[in-house]
Scaffold this motif. Structure first.
Motif, mmCIF file in Angstrom:
data_model
loop_
_atom_site.group_PDB
_atom_site.id
_atom_site.type_symbol
_atom_site.label_atom_id
_atom_site.label_comp_id
_atom_site.label_asym_id
_atom_site.label_seq_id
_atom_site.Cartn_x
_atom_site.Cartn_y
_atom_site.Cartn_z
ATOM 1 N N ASN A 43 0.823 -1.213 0.000
ATOM 2 C CA ASN A 43 0.000 0.000 0.000
ATOM 3 C C ASN A 43 0.861 1.270 0.000
ATOM 4 N N LYS A 47 1.214 4.496 -2.983
ATOM 5 C CA LYS A 47 1.245 5.928 -2.687
ATOM 6 C C LYS A 47 2.511 6.582 -3.231
ATOM 7 N N GLU A 142 -1.404 -8.370 -2.075
ATOM 8 C CA GLU A 142 -2.701 -7.702 -2.092
ATOM 9 C C GLU A 142 -3.192 -7.455 -3.509
#
Length: 284
Positions: A43, A47, A142
């Motif tokens: 994650n 970003k 993910e």
């Protein structure tokens, strides 16, 4: 490896460490990742990519493993030639490289080579500690990029039955939820699960039956309908493994593949059929 790729893309755009790390991680942490000293969570990578104006698809294409990679290309050549001796030499060299680098990318490449060696020799030279690391990496993904899909599809003999089944189910869930919008990614994802089914027929026919049931529920587009044909023949091979059909019927199915012009599939499945016949391990 991914940090280095990120760094290259950042420098090409003349973006500073401070700008790239802004509101995500510290510049020093980013620098350590770019120099392969640490790993960071997925994650956070997303970003960071936003900060250098690169989308995930572009980044994964930039990083993906394919046969243009010199190491994978060499392994593929020796594998096609059934040259396990040279594959073992590549494994030994890559293992030393990974022991020095502790680079995740080197581990993935090593796993692919070890899987090919196992497929040719039935000898697993991939260390248990590395296998645990590999499973940890793939079980915590993910977002299944093409790279990770291809790694799984080319390392199916390195996991135990439960690990193999659990990763396959995770990929199938992504297929059923239409996560893979790109046709090529969809093809690779389905192919990798079918490869896992092949390994499970040997390792654990019971789990293979469960996985086959789930694969049969997946919509297979017409341009890759031969994957459905492959799956159907694997179903007969699973029945043979379970003692539910005889060798004569399998031989007919394999001859039908040749008649359809699917000689490569016929060759692969004939090799696999001979492997099943020679396997004497108890059913689990």
């Amino acid at each position: 490896m991914y940090g280095q790729k990120f760094k290259a893309l950042r420098l090409q755009q003349h973006i500073s460490l401070e700008q790239a790390a802004n509101r995500v991680i510290s510049p020093s942490t980013l620098s350590r990742w770019e120099n392969n000293k640490i790993d960071i969570r997925f994650n956070l990578v997303i970003k960071l990519l936003d900060n250098i104006h690169i989308n995930l698809k572009e980044f994964t294409n930039y990083c993906k493993i394919n046969h243009s990679n010199p190491f994978v290309a060499k392994v593929a050549v020796y594998y096609e030639a059934n040259d396990d001796r040279h594959i073992l030499q590549l494994i030994q060299s890559k293992k030393k490289e990974y022991q020095n680098s502790h680079n995740q990318f080197d581990l993935l490449l090593l796993a692919i080579a070890c899987n090919c060696y196992y497929d040719l020799t039935d000898n697993n030279v991939f260390p248990v500690s590395y296998q645990k690391k590999l499973f940890y990496i793939l079980s915590n993904i993910e977002y299944w990029t093409e790279m990770y899909i291809n790694v799984f599809g080319n390392t199916v003999f390195l996991y135990n039955s439960k690990e193999l089944y659990s990763i396959s189910i995770r990929i199938l869930k992504n297929l059923n939820s239409n996560t893979f919008n790109d046709f090529q990614e969809y093809y690779y994802a389905l192919s990798s699960v079918i490869n896992a089914l092949t390994a499970l027929i040997i390792k654990n026919p019971k789990l293979a039956s469960q996985l086959l049931t789930k694969i049969e529920k997946v919509s297979i587009p017409k341009p890759i309908s031969y994957l459905k044909i492959r799956t159907n023949v694997l179903k007969y091979l699973l029945d043979y493994r379970l003692g539910k059909t005889d060798e004569k019927l399998i031989s007919i199915k394999l001859e039908n593949l040749k008649w359809l012009g699917l000689t490569d599939i016929a060759k692969d499945l004939t090799f696999f059929f001979n492997r099943i016949k020679n396997d004497r391990s108890p059913l689990s």
